[in-house]
Scaffold this motif. Sequence first.
Motif, PDB file in Angstrom:
ATOM      1  N   GLU A  10      37.701  39.753  48.502  1.00 55.75           N
ATOM      2  CA  GLU A  10      38.371  40.662  47.543  1.00 55.75           C
ATOM      3  C   GLU A  10      38.079  39.961  46.235  1.00 55.75           C
ATOM      4  O   GLU A  10      38.338  38.541  46.206  1.00 55.75           O
ATOM      5  CB  GLU A  10      39.992  40.898  47.639  1.00 55.75           C
ATOM      6  CG  GLU A  10      40.125  41.970  48.760  1.00 55.75           C
ATOM      7  CD  GLU A  10      41.540  42.336  48.636  1.00 55.75           C
ATOM      8  OE1 GLU A  10      41.638  43.521  48.344  1.00 55.75           O
ATOM      9  OE2 GLU A  10      42.452  41.654  49.020  1.00 55.75           O
ATOM     10  N   PHE A  11      37.793  40.784  45.244  1.00 47.99           N
ATOM     11  CA  PHE A  11      37.437  40.134  43.772  1.00 47.99           C
ATOM     12  C   PHE A  11      37.129  39.012  43.688  1.00 47.99           C
ATOM     13  O   PHE A  11      35.712  38.480  44.006  1.00 47.99           O
ATOM     14  CB  PHE A  11      38.887  40.282  42.977  1.00 47.99           C
ATOM     15  CG  PHE A  11      38.705  40.496  41.609  1.00 47.99           C
ATOM     16  CD1 PHE A  11      37.471  40.883  40.952  1.00 47.99           C
ATOM     17  CD2 PHE A  11      39.846  40.217  40.569  1.00 47.99           C
ATOM     18  CE1 PHE A  11      37.311  41.082  39.611  1.00 47.99           C
ATOM     19  CE2 PHE A  11      39.701  40.406  39.346  1.00 47.99           C
ATOM     20  CZ  PHE A  11      38.560  40.744  38.828  1.00 47.99           C
ATOM     21  N   VAL A  12      37.765  37.874  43.159  1.00 44.89           N
ATOM     22  CA  VAL A  12      37.227  36.412  42.850  1.00 44.89           C
ATOM     23  C   VAL A  12      36.827  35.887  44.057  1.00 44.89           C
ATOM     24  O   VAL A  12      35.386  35.555  44.163  1.00 44.89           O
ATOM     25  CB  VAL A  12      38.263  35.793  42.084  1.00 44.89           C
ATOM     26  CG1 VAL A  12      37.647  34.091  41.898  1.00 44.89           C
ATOM     27  CG2 VAL A  12      38.701  36.196  40.841  1.00 44.89           C
ATOM     28  N   GLY A  13      37.326  36.174  45.194  1.00 49.45           N
ATOM     29  CA  GLY A  13      36.871  35.305  46.320  1.00 49.45           C
ATOM     30  C   GLY A  13      35.430  35.914  46.674  1.00 49.45           C
ATOM     31  O   GLY A  13      34.446  35.289  47.513  1.00 49.45           O
ATOM     32  N   LEU A 157      37.868  40.143  34.740  1.00 50.49           N
ATOM     33  CA  LEU A 157      37.251  41.377  34.864  1.00 50.49           C
ATOM     34  C   LEU A 157      36.085  41.327  35.606  1.00 50.49           C
ATOM     35  O   LEU A 157      35.321  40.274  35.967  1.00 50.49           O
ATOM     36  CB  LEU A 157      36.910  42.073  33.571  1.00 50.49           C
ATOM     37  CG  LEU A 157      38.350  42.246  32.681  1.00 50.49           C
ATOM     38  CD1 LEU A 157      37.797  42.920  31.402  1.00 50.49           C
ATOM     39  CD2 LEU A 157      39.380  43.181  33.244  1.00 50.49           C
ATOM     40  N   GLY A 158      35.496  42.682  36.144  1.00 55.33           N
ATOM     41  CA  GLY A 158      34.159  42.557  36.758  1.00 55.33           C
ATOM     42  C   GLY A 158      34.248  43.423  38.066  1.00 55.33           C
ATOM     43  O   GLY A 158      35.132  43.856  38.342  1.00 55.33           O
ATOM     44  N   ARG A 312      45.888  45.813  44.659  1.00 57.15           N
ATOM     45  CA  ARG A 312      46.469  45.027  45.330  1.00 57.15           C
ATOM     46  C   ARG A 312      47.751  45.352  45.489  1.00 57.15           C
ATOM     47  O   ARG A 312      48.517  46.024  44.652  1.00 57.15           O
ATOM     48  CB  ARG A 312      46.462  43.534  44.384  1.00 57.15           C
ATOM     49  CG  ARG A 312      45.504  42.718  44.790  1.00 57.15           C
ATOM     50  CD  ARG A 312      45.494  41.435  43.572  1.00 57.15           C
ATOM     51  NE  ARG A 312      46.719  40.712  43.881  1.00 57.15           N
ATOM     52  CZ  ARG A 312      46.681  39.308  43.535  1.00 57.15           C
ATOM     53  NH1 ARG A 312      45.984  38.741  42.894  1.00 57.15           N
ATOM     54  NH2 ARG A 312      48.127  38.825  43.895  1.00 57.15           N
ATOM     55  N   GLY A 313      48.228  45.030  46.867  1.00 62.12           N
ATOM     56  CA  GLY A 313      49.713  45.673  47.286  1.00 62.12           C
ATOM     57  C   GLY A 313      50.703  45.245  46.263  1.00 62.12           C
ATOM     58  O   GLY A 313      51.906  45.747  46.176  1.00 62.12           O
ATOM     59  N   ASP A 314      50.568  43.642  45.785  1.00 65.29           N
ATOM     60  CA  ASP A 314      51.820  43.087  45.184  1.00 65.29           C
ATOM     61  C   ASP A 314      51.879  43.439  43.797  1.00 65.29           C
ATOM     62  O   ASP A 314      52.534  42.682  42.988  1.00 65.29           O
ATOM     63  CB  ASP A 314      51.522  41.742  45.426  1.00 65.29           C
ATOM     64  CG  ASP A 314      50.495  40.960  45.131  1.00 65.29           C
ATOM     65  OD1 ASP A 314      49.432  41.583  44.856  1.00 65.29           O
ATOM     66  OD2 ASP A 314      50.409  39.688  44.802  1.00 65.29           O
ATOM     67  N   ARG A 315      50.925  44.303  43.303  1.00 67.85           N
ATOM     68  CA  ARG A 315      50.822  44.588  41.785  1.00 67.85           C
ATOM     69  C   ARG A 315      51.116  45.829  41.496  1.00 67.85           C
ATOM     70  O   ARG A 315      50.586  47.021  42.219  1.00 67.85           O
ATOM     71  CB  ARG A 315      49.383  44.163  41.295  1.00 67.85           C
ATOM     72  CG  ARG A 315      49.070  42.622  41.335  1.00 67.85           C
ATOM     73  CD  ARG A 315      50.230  41.841  40.475  1.00 67.85           C
ATOM     74  NE  ARG A 315      49.585  40.325  40.421  1.00 67.85           N
ATOM     75  CZ  ARG A 315      48.817  39.736  39.807  1.00 67.85           C
ATOM     76  NH1 ARG A 315      48.127  40.502  38.890  1.00 67.85           N
ATOM     77  NH2 ARG A 315      48.591  38.474  39.793  1.00 67.85           N
ATOM     78  N   ALA A 316      51.852  46.364  40.504  1.00 68.74           N
ATOM     79  CA  ALA A 316      52.009  47.809  40.109  1.00 68.74           C
ATOM     80  C   ALA A 316      50.939  48.349  39.422  1.00 68.74           C
ATOM     81  O   ALA A 316      50.069  47.452  38.803  1.00 68.74           O
ATOM     82  CB  ALA A 316      53.046  47.829  39.186  1.00 68.74           C
ATOM     83  N   PRO A 317      50.334  49.618  39.949  1.00 67.56           N
ATOM     84  CA  PRO A 317      49.271  50.128  39.264  1.00 67.56           C
ATOM     85  C   PRO A 317      49.548  50.013  37.801  1.00 67.56           C
ATOM     86  O   PRO A 317      50.403  50.378  37.175  1.00 67.56           O
ATOM     87  CB  PRO A 317      49.163  51.613  39.839  1.00 67.56           C
ATOM     88  CG  PRO A 317      49.935  51.659  40.913  1.00 67.56           C
ATOM     89  CD  PRO A 317      51.195  50.573  40.944  1.00 67.56           C
ATOM     90  N   VAL A 318      48.522  49.814  37.082  1.00 65.36           N
ATOM     91  CA  VAL A 318      48.265  49.897  35.540  1.00 65.36           C
ATOM     92  C   VAL A 318      48.012  51.173  35.139  1.00 65.36           C
ATOM     93  O   VAL A 318      47.301  52.310  35.638  1.00 65.36           O
ATOM     94  CB  VAL A 318      47.462  48.942  34.881  1.00 65.36           C
ATOM     95  CG1 VAL A 318      47.962  47.431  35.275  1.00 65.36           C
ATOM     96  CG2 VAL A 318      45.803  49.002  35.414  1.00 65.36           C
ATOM     97  N   GLY A 319      48.300  51.543  34.010  1.00 60.02           N
ATOM     98  CA  GLY A 319      47.484  52.815  33.080  1.00 60.02           C
ATOM     99  C   GLY A 319      48.658  53.540  32.366  1.00 60.02           C
ATOM    100  O   GLY A 319      49.672  53.693  32.631  1.00 60.02           O
ATOM    101  N   LEU A 320      48.275  54.146  31.552  1.00 60.17           N
ATOM    102  CA  LEU A 320      49.127  55.201  30.539  1.00 60.17           C
ATOM    103  C   LEU A 320      49.130  56.507  31.142  1.00 60.17           C
ATOM    104  O   LEU A 320      48.494  57.069  31.440  1.00 60.17           O
ATOM    105  CB  LEU A 320      48.518  55.202  29.233  1.00 60.17           C
ATOM    106  CG  LEU A 320      49.436  55.798  28.073  1.00 60.17           C
ATOM    107  CD1 LEU A 320      50.425  55.149  27.805  1.00 60.17           C
ATOM    108  CD2 LEU A 320      48.466  56.068  26.965  1.00 60.17           C
ATOM    109  N   ALA A 321      50.545  56.765  31.286  1.00 63.58           N
ATOM    110  CA  ALA A 321      50.977  58.458  31.796  1.00 63.58           C
ATOM    111  C   ALA A 321      50.347  59.493  30.878  1.00 63.58           C
ATOM    112  O   ALA A 321      50.204  59.167  29.585  1.00 63.58           O
ATOM    113  CB  ALA A 321      52.282  58.597  31.916  1.00 63.58           C
ATOM    114  N   PRO A 322      49.439  60.424  31.448  1.00 60.46           N
ATOM    115  CA  PRO A 322      48.688  61.489  30.459  1.00 60.46           C
ATOM    116  C   PRO A 322      49.630  62.126  29.491  1.00 60.46           C
ATOM    117  O   PRO A 322      49.228  62.158  28.584  1.00 60.46           O
ATOM    118  CB  PRO A 322      48.276  62.344  31.539  1.00 60.46           C
ATOM    119  CG  PRO A 322      48.262  61.434  32.946  1.00 60.46           C
ATOM    120  CD  PRO A 322      49.198  60.571  32.808  1.00 60.46           C
TER     121      PRO A 322
END
Length: 333
Positions: A10-13, A157-158, A312-322
């Motif tokens: 995953e990601f960096v790995g 990022l990436g 990732r299961g240990d991170r809350a989803p990001v983003g602004l509510a519509p």
Amino acid sequence: MRLLVLGGTEFVGRAVVEEGVARGWKVAVFNRGTHGVPDGVAALRGDRTAPGGLEALRSGEWDIVVDTWSWGPAAVRDAAELLAPRAASYVYVSSRSVYEYPVAVGADESAPLVEGSPDEAGDPGREGYARAKAGGELAAVRAFGDRALLARAGLILGPYENIGRLPWWLNRIARGGDVLAPGPAELKLQFVDARDLAAWALDAASRQVGGAFNVTGPVGHTTMRDLLTACVRVTGADARLRWTDPEPILAAGVQPWQDLPVWVPPGELYEFLHRTNVDRALGEGLRCRPAEETVADTWAWLSSLGGRAPQRGDRAPVGLAPEVEKALLSGPA
């Protein structure tokens, strides 16, 4: 070169694994086997948090080990101690979160660190992330000494991003229409593409470089305007960026970094996140691709998944509510 990646899917790995494969190195990954591995990569199976979970690592020799572990540092301790006699270099992908906050503008890698213990086990939770990374650093150094390379990454990022920051912006802009764009538009940003982080870490480790490095792009690597404009360009969307001052955004209860990924308004947190001293890493060969290349490649990857990025299961989803975005757009911009 013989490369062992602890994780590696995953990601960096994954970026590290693909970089090693591209170099023609002999690459192995150690993980629980919940994700597939690229062709030609050896898969060693085990759970580093379980009793006896490191059995697959009790034989073999490597030139470089790369570890991206973010939870209880006892797992770093156990792996590093086991591998120290049979590996030349140990790269621990750490974080700038290990510094005591606030950090003085312009401070380098000698800035004070949070307290951590290499013996702490379990999931530290989001509040314990900095302490866990600090403990992981201590574990790596205790086992490998000056053969430990501590990559204190900034914003990453990436392609393969499993936090959702750039994918959220790309998906939002791809939907088109008026898009809340948090200002100032010329706000300077720092980030590192996961692939550039991987390339730098493998280059430095292959030269037996050790010690701590702040690893992110140079100050002003891009701006909010350039980043979001690149998102518009690569998606081909009919999106109109509505630049909005920080004050009404904050007054609406919007959380910088979480609700509007990447962005934080000018102030103490901004200074910490986007004005990092990276002189040491640049001097050791860090090279960062243009921001638009990161945006374009991330969009190509995201599109291949139908727009559904891993999370990732240990991170809350990001983003602004519509509905919050709509309310802010209906006011003066």
